[in-house]
Design an enzyme around this catalytic site. Structure first.
Site, PDB file in Angstrom:
ATOM      1  N   GLU A 154       0.828  -1.212   0.000  1.00  0.00           N
ATOM      2  CA  GLU A 154       0.000   0.000   0.000  1.00  0.00           C
ATOM      3  C   GLU A 154       0.859   1.257   0.000  1.00  0.00           C
ATOM      4  OE1 GLU A 154      -3.387   0.528  -0.189  1.00  0.00           O
ATOM      5  OE2 GLU A 154      -3.405  -1.592  -0.743  1.00  0.00           O
ATOM      6  N   CYS A 196     -11.597   2.197 -15.008  1.00  0.00           N
ATOM      7  CA  CYS A 196     -11.958   3.607 -14.804  1.00  0.00           C
ATOM      8  C   CYS A 196     -10.683   4.443 -14.667  1.00  0.00           C
ATOM      9  CB  CYS A 196     -12.833   3.731 -13.556  1.00  0.00           C
ATOM     10  SG  CYS A 196     -13.727   5.286 -13.442  1.00  0.00           S
ATOM     11  N   CYS A 232     -15.238   2.372 -20.525  1.00  0.00           N
ATOM     12  CA  CYS A 232     -16.599   2.370 -19.978  1.00  0.00           C
ATOM     13  C   CYS A 232     -17.440   1.206 -20.486  1.00  0.00           C
ATOM     14  CB  CYS A 232     -17.289   3.690 -20.320  1.00  0.00           C
ATOM     15  SG  CYS A 232     -16.466   5.132 -19.589  1.00  0.00           S
ATOM     16  N   CYS A 260     -17.275  -1.708 -18.210  1.00  0.00           N
ATOM     17  CA  CYS A 260     -17.404  -1.424 -16.777  1.00  0.00           C
ATOM     18  C   CYS A 260     -18.734  -1.965 -16.248  1.00  0.00           C
ATOM     19  CB  CYS A 260     -17.329   0.081 -16.534  1.00  0.00           C
ATOM     20  SG  CYS A 260     -17.551   0.540 -14.788  1.00  0.00           S
ATOM     21  N   CYS A 297     -23.840   4.961 -14.103  1.00  0.00           N
ATOM     22  CA  CYS A 297     -22.783   5.979 -13.939  1.00  0.00           C
ATOM     23  C   CYS A 297     -23.243   7.317 -14.497  1.00  0.00           C
ATOM     24  CB  CYS A 297     -21.514   5.511 -14.638  1.00  0.00           C
ATOM     25  SG  CYS A 297     -20.160   6.704 -14.537  1.00  0.00           S
TER      26      CYS A 297
END
Length: 352
Positions: free
Chosen positions: A35, A190, A197, A200, A206
């Site tokens: 992370e 994204c 898109c 997605c 969206c």
């Protein structure tokens, strides 16, 4: 479970990334290192650094016991070196304050150096399956587009809204998968430019897609012209190709990394040269000029080689904050990125 999280998890089961190195043998330490490395750095860049880091520091104790120089050496090239310094400090905190075990509460996790709310949530969610919303750059982008959230995400009011939305869509099960799925969705579909898109799972609801305004979200911070600074770096080198290095202060640019003596003006460089080597810039040879861009300013570097006429005593001026290094050997500490480039250029010039 909301329709949003259900669709994200269904997509993840089929298309999500499950073979990244930090997804194997999952524990809080491995997740934490990944992370921190992935902050402002792409996955493909991080992977070789992660492998090397894990070989040298397989657990939090080995990291806590390591020298800062060794940690920074493993970080050289990843940039944003405060991350590495904070990781080293946090490892010592875990070792000293938590008996070598990462805490399991969100508040205690955030008490560790360099760990904010989203990073703490990601570690606990992915390693322990705890129900915490995350909000890294990828997740912010997904939420901004899906809900058409106006404003720059760094603004307090916008960030507050995004946290509310992230909490709102949090599922009541499969939290580890959901956290990974949200990061994957932003990283692979994204994306910042040219979002995919059509593939997605959230396309039908969206708001940005409905108005064909995907690339306007998230809104960017108003750009200001980067201020520019000039710096002289002095490469003091003897005939055996030993060069003089200094350790930077722990705060500021290149904190705790090794660099060449650097000066904001030729007058300051001249004064230092005369004081230590009875030389002046008139005897210098230009190696190169380069520009290094930080997030908050642009730095123009003039690198000059000085080969003092008088023999150099390598023991003089050498201490914990300065040393002589032979360019044909491996350096044991962390180097600022421009310094690494200059050393490679120096090798080509002197050995070519």
């Amino acid at each position: 479970m909301s329709d949003f999280s259900n669709k994200v998890l269904t997509w993840f089961d089929q298309y999500g990334r499950k073979d990244l190195p930090w997804q194997q043998n999952i524990n809080p330490y491995r997740v934490w290192v990944s992370e921190i490395m992935l902050q402002q750095t792409q996955v493909k860049t991080v992977i070789p650094y992660y492998h090397k880091f894990m070989r040298s520091f397989p657990n939090v104790k080995t990291l806590a016991d390591a020298s800062q120089d060794n940690v920074l050496k493993h970080w050289s090239g990843l940039g944003y070196y405060a991350r590495a310094r904070n990781m080293h400090k946090a490892a010592k905190q875990v070792s000293d304050e938590f008996e070598g075990n990462f805490p399991k509460s969100l508040d205690e996790m955030q008490s560790l150096s360099g760990i904010g709310r989203s990073t703490a949530a990601a570690i606990l969610s992915i390693s322990h399956g705890q129900p915490h919303a995350i909000l890294d750059g990828n997740v912010k982008r997904v939420l901004c587009r899906f809900f058409a959230v106006k404003g720059w995400p760094g603004k307090a009011s916008v960030l507050k809204k995004l946290w509310e939305l992230a909490e709102q869509e949090l599922p009541n099960k499969r939290n580890a998968d959901y956290s990974q799925a949200m990061m994957d969705l932003g990283a692979t579909l994204c994306t910042r430019s040219k979002p995919q898109c059509e593939t997605c799972p959230l396309i039908k609801s969206c708001l940005a897609y409905k108005s064909q305004s995907q690339t306007t979200y998230p809104e960017k911070k108003s750009k200001k012209k980067l201020p520019e600074r000039n710096m002289i770096m002095l490469i003091i080198m003897d005939k055996q190709q030993n060069i003089f290095m200094q350790k930077r202060p722990p705060t500021g640019i290149w904190g705790s990394l090794w660099c060449f003596p650097q000066f904001d003006s030729s007058d300051l460089a001249n004064d230092w040269l005369y004081q230590h080597y009875n030389e002046s810039l008139e005897s210098s040879e230009s190696l190169t000029n380069m520009t290094h861009i930080f997030s908050h300013f642009k730095l123009h570097i003039q690198a000059l080689i000085i080969q003092p006429k008088a023999p150099i005593n390598l023991g003089v001026m050498e201490n914990s904050e300065s040393l002589w290094y032979n360019i044909n050997t491996e350096f044991s500490g962390g180097l600022a990125a421009p310094v690494t480039k200059l050393i490679e250029l120096l090798k080509g010039t002197t050995n070519g």
